[in-house]
Design a protein around this motif. Structure first.
Motif, PDB file in Angstrom:
ATOM      1  N   ALA A  36      -3.069 -29.316 -40.146  1.00 54.29           N
ATOM      2  CA  ALA A  36      -3.540 -28.213 -40.990  1.00 54.29           C
ATOM      3  C   ALA A  36      -4.951 -28.513 -41.466  1.00 54.29           C
ATOM      4  O   ALA A  36      -5.312 -29.674 -41.695  1.00 54.29           O
ATOM      5  N   PRO A  37      -5.773 -27.487 -41.639  1.00 57.85           N
ATOM      6  CA  PRO A  37      -7.102 -27.725 -42.211  1.00 57.85           C
ATOM      7  C   PRO A  37      -6.989 -28.110 -43.682  1.00 57.85           C
ATOM      8  O   PRO A  37      -6.003 -27.773 -44.351  1.00 57.85           O
ATOM      9  N   ASP A  38      -7.958 -28.824 -44.177  1.00 57.37           N
ATOM     10  CA  ASP A  38      -7.977 -29.137 -45.601  1.00 57.37           C
ATOM     11  C   ASP A  38      -8.097 -27.835 -46.405  1.00 57.37           C
ATOM     12  O   ASP A  38      -8.864 -26.934 -46.035  1.00 57.37           O
ATOM     13  N   PRO A  39      -7.341 -27.710 -47.499  1.00 51.01           N
ATOM     14  CA  PRO A  39      -7.414 -26.471 -48.283  1.00 51.01           C
ATOM     15  C   PRO A  39      -8.783 -26.300 -48.931  1.00 51.01           C
ATOM     16  O   PRO A  39      -9.375 -27.260 -49.438  1.00 51.01           O
ATOM     17  N   ALA A  40      -9.254 -25.067 -48.910  1.00 52.96           N
ATOM     18  CA  ALA A  40     -10.533 -24.763 -49.557  1.00 52.96           C
ATOM     19  C   ALA A  40     -10.355 -24.709 -51.068  1.00 52.96           C
ATOM     20  O   ALA A  40      -9.412 -24.095 -51.561  1.00 52.96           O
ATOM     21  N   PRO A  82      -6.111 -16.601 -41.010  1.00 53.10           N
ATOM     22  CA  PRO A  82      -6.804 -17.595 -40.190  1.00 53.10           C
ATOM     23  C   PRO A  82      -6.474 -19.034 -40.566  1.00 53.10           C
ATOM     24  O   PRO A  82      -6.505 -19.913 -39.707  1.00 53.10           O
ATOM     25  N   THR A  83      -6.163 -19.292 -41.821  1.00 54.19           N
ATOM     26  CA  THR A  83      -5.826 -20.656 -42.227  1.00 54.19           C
ATOM     27  C   THR A  83      -4.534 -21.148 -41.597  1.00 54.19           C
ATOM     28  O   THR A  83      -4.237 -22.344 -41.642  1.00 54.19           O
ATOM     29  N   LYS A  84      -3.737 -20.239 -41.019  1.00 56.22           N
ATOM     30  CA  LYS A  84      -2.496 -20.631 -40.345  1.00 56.22           C
ATOM     31  C   LYS A  84      -2.649 -20.662 -38.820  1.00 56.22           C
ATOM     32  O   LYS A  84      -1.654 -20.844 -38.114  1.00 56.22           O
ATOM     33  N   ASP A  85      -3.872 -20.489 -38.329  1.00 57.92           N
ATOM     34  CA  ASP A  85      -4.063 -20.476 -36.875  1.00 57.92           C
ATOM     35  C   ASP A  85      -3.561 -21.766 -36.227  1.00 57.92           C
ATOM     36  O   ASP A  85      -3.055 -21.759 -35.105  1.00 57.92           O
ATOM     37  N   ARG A 222      -1.873 -18.253 -53.835  1.00 59.31           N
ATOM     38  CA  ARG A 222      -2.431 -18.550 -52.515  1.00 59.31           C
ATOM     39  C   ARG A 222      -1.371 -18.856 -51.463  1.00 59.31           C
ATOM     40  O   ARG A 222      -1.691 -19.388 -50.393  1.00 59.31           O
ATOM     41  N   CYS A 223      -0.125 -18.529 -51.739  1.00 61.70           N
ATOM     42  CA  CYS A 223       0.969 -18.909 -50.839  1.00 61.70           C
ATOM     43  C   CYS A 223       0.719 -18.480 -49.397  1.00 61.70           C
ATOM     44  O   CYS A 223       0.935 -19.245 -48.457  1.00 61.70           O
ATOM     45  N   LEU A 224       0.286 -17.239 -49.218  1.00 62.15           N
ATOM     46  CA  LEU A 224       0.109 -16.707 -47.868  1.00 62.15           C
ATOM     47  C   LEU A 224      -0.911 -17.505 -47.072  1.00 62.15           C
ATOM     48  O   LEU A 224      -0.776 -17.677 -45.855  1.00 62.15           O
ATOM     49  N   TRP A 225      -1.933 -18.030 -47.726  1.00 61.21           N
ATOM     50  CA  TRP A 225      -3.009 -18.743 -47.035  1.00 61.21           C
ATOM     51  C   TRP A 225      -2.761 -20.240 -46.967  1.00 61.21           C
ATOM     52  O   TRP A 225      -3.592 -20.977 -46.441  1.00 61.21           O
ATOM     53  N   GLY A 226      -1.637 -20.686 -47.474  1.00 63.00           N
ATOM     54  CA  GLY A 226      -1.299 -22.097 -47.449  1.00 63.00           C
ATOM     55  C   GLY A 226      -1.379 -22.711 -48.824  1.00 63.00           C
ATOM     56  O   GLY A 226      -2.449 -22.724 -49.433  1.00 63.00           O
ATOM     57  N   CYS A 227      -0.248 -23.204 -49.314  1.00 59.13           N
ATOM     58  CA  CYS A 227      -0.199 -23.762 -50.665  1.00 59.13           C
ATOM     59  C   CYS A 227      -1.065 -25.022 -50.733  1.00 59.13           C
ATOM     60  O   CYS A 227      -0.787 -26.002 -50.021  1.00 59.13           O
TER      61      CYS A 227
END
Length: 534
Positions: A36-40, A82-85, A222-227
């Motif tokens: 996973a990418p690092d969270p913004a 996009p964060t879940k790509d 922010r659940c949808l974009w990754g907690c």
């Protein structure tokens, strides 16, 4: 069970591995493992992201608009951002042949659970009627998993169908819209339950109290974009716990193609290709555990049989949960402010009782807070400017009921292999055929859901319900079912593949029936049960 090779890093894999490690085994986990990418800006809430990111449009909708959900009769009202790509990225050359189903695949670290909504439901004896064990066999493992990951729940009308016989945390505070629906249910309860509709709290793996190093949900929206805090459970949490054990090793960047066998037909390890484009490698073990997801594990099994016997086998019984999205509007919420400071996915769950108990219909209600509303906006029969003005007024009252249906094994729904020029020499072929009468049963259930929503004071716009393509739920199962029967291409009740002394399946491929309720908690509990059995 001294040296164990586990294929995959999803929910089944990590909970099998952790239990095996606690029992003294040495475990090597082999995985493609796209991270996973690092969270913004991890401490910033939903509104803060829009204000502080350099390019919020790219973050929320993608550099090329890939996060936009376009209008269409079969399109979901939810898109993966996009964060879940990374969850859905596949290795070069991986291209299954599809008919009747549009499945998604994951080679991510954590598997498809990187994009789940945390729904965590215990299966009852009715759900397990076709399994070679009952709820009593799974219950202690439900409790083990719930203690590890944190599952919320509270006694309510759903308890006979969604038991709370495990260690739980209190549910999150309801958002205003969900609270209104629950209050109205309380006043209309007798009529609704009398017609077979039951409403209560979702059981979700999102913390309301700290657990280990994970904090309680801080309502960032922010659940949808990754907690960013991991208060919404991700298998990477359990993978990190495995890494604390001296006997554990994690090997990402490897795409397992087949199980290797000695001259006596005993499994000795797995063969893999390095990703991307690397050479072949192998990992030895006394026991091999397939936990790559039902479809990927099936492909590994089929490839192994071809290499051993030179024959291409067909595995029947592929299952998935059909989903229908029913959008609705609660007029009493019109004009209210929308606060994203809440758990963003479903706060409420519902069930429809059926004459056959195992055909229970399961649903979840998501009230739209921080979720993108453009899929609904684009479907309105007015111009864009007018639609935007209308939705700004209506937004607080918008919601979507996600209706889920059970599935049963049928031989005509199957997976097999065909020759291919790809990295393994074979392409996975998936063919799904819907059960006779399923459309009629779905229509009847959706009609009942709409009637219940109207009884709760909501309006269901005509023509906006979406029957999603098979494969959308990503609840794949059934190709190597556990059974007491000594049939070929099945597993014992302990998950061992018949014909092999030391090959096990611990993901959905081993399930002989698929209830309507989300399967992830049962995947983790069953994997823990099998590790305990070994």
């Amino acid at each position: 069970m001294s040296r164990v090779v586990v294929v995959g890093s999803g929910p089944s894999a990590v909970h099998f591995a952790l239990t095996a490690l606690e029992r003294g085994a040495t475990v090597a986990m082999i995985d493609v493992g796209y991270p996973a990418p690092d969270p913004a800006l991890p401490d910033v809430d939903f509104n803060g992201l829009k204000e502080r990111l350099d390019d919020p449009a790219a973050y929320f909708l993608g550099e090329r608009g890939e996060g936009v959900v376009y209008p269409g009769d079969a399109a979901s009202y939810y898109g993966h951002p996009p964060t879940k790509d990374y969850v859905f990225r596949t290795p070069t050359g991986f291209s299954p042949e599809l008919s009747g189903m549009q499945p998604v695949f994951s080679f991510a670290r954590g598997g498809l659970a990187g994009a789940w909504t945390a729904g965590s439901y215990v299966w009852t004896d009715d759900d397990l009627e076709r399994f070679p064990f009952d709820h009593t066999a799974l219950q202690p493992h439900y409790d083990t998993v719930a203690r590890r990951i944190g599952v919320t729940g509270a006694p309510d009308d759903l308890e006979p169908f969604l038991p709370l016989d495990y260690s739980s945390q209190p549910p999150a505070a309801l958002d205003e819209h969900s609270s209104l629906l629950m209050d109205r249910y309380a006043t209309r309860r007798a009529g609704l339950t009398g017609s077979g509709f039951f409403l209560g709290r979702s059981r979700v793996a999102t913390l309301t109290q700290p657990l280990g190093t994970r904090p309680a949900c801080s309502n960032l929206g922010r659940c949808l974009w990754g907690c960013p805090t991991r208060s919404l459970y991700h298998p990477a949490v359990t993978l990190a716990q495995c890494l604390e054990h001296d006997g554990f090793s994690y090997h990402p960047g490897r795409y397992v193609t087949h199980v290797e066998l000695d001259e006596r037909g005993r499994v000795t390890g797995v063969g893999a290709n390095e990703v991307p484009g690397g050479g072949a490698t192998r990992f030895e073990g006394d026991t091999v555990v397939l936990a790559a997801g039902a479809l990927n594990s099936s492909k590994i099994y089929l490839e192994s049989l071809f290499r051993q016997r030179g024959e291409r086998v067909t595995l029947g019984g592929l299952m998935d949960n059909r989903q229908v999205h029913v959008p609705f509007l609660t007029p009493a919420m019109i004009g209210q402010d929308v606060s994203p400071a809440s758990y963003q996915f479903h706060h409420l769950a519902f069930g429809l009782v059926r004459p056959e108990a195992r055909e229970y219909v399961h649903g979840q209600i998501t009230t739209l807070k921080a979720a993108s509303i453009h899929p609904i906006l684009l479907g309105l029969p007015v111009g864009y400017r007018m639609a935007l003005a209308v939705l700004q007024t209506l937004r607080a009252g918008l919601g979507v009921a996600n209706v889920n249906f059970h599935d049963e094994r049928r031989e005509e729904s199957h997976v097999t292999l065909v020759p291919d020029d790809g990295p393994t020499g074979h392409r996975l072929v998936i063919n799904y055929v819907e059960a006779p009468g399923s459309a009629r049963r779905q229509d009847a259930a959706v009609t009942e859901v709409k009637r219940a929503l109207r009884a709760l004071g909501s309006v269901v716009p005509p023509g906006m319900s979406r029957i999603l393509p098979m494969g959308t739920s990503a609840h794949y199962a059934g190709t190597l079912p556990m059974t007491h029967r000594e049939d070929e291409h099945t597993c014992t009740p302990e998950g061992r593949v018949r014909g092999f002394d030391n090959l096990y399946v611990v993901d959905g491929a081993g399930f002989p029936f698929l209830p309507a309720k989300n399967l992830t908690l049962s995947l983790m509990a069953n994997a823990t049960r099998i590790a305990d059995t070994l």
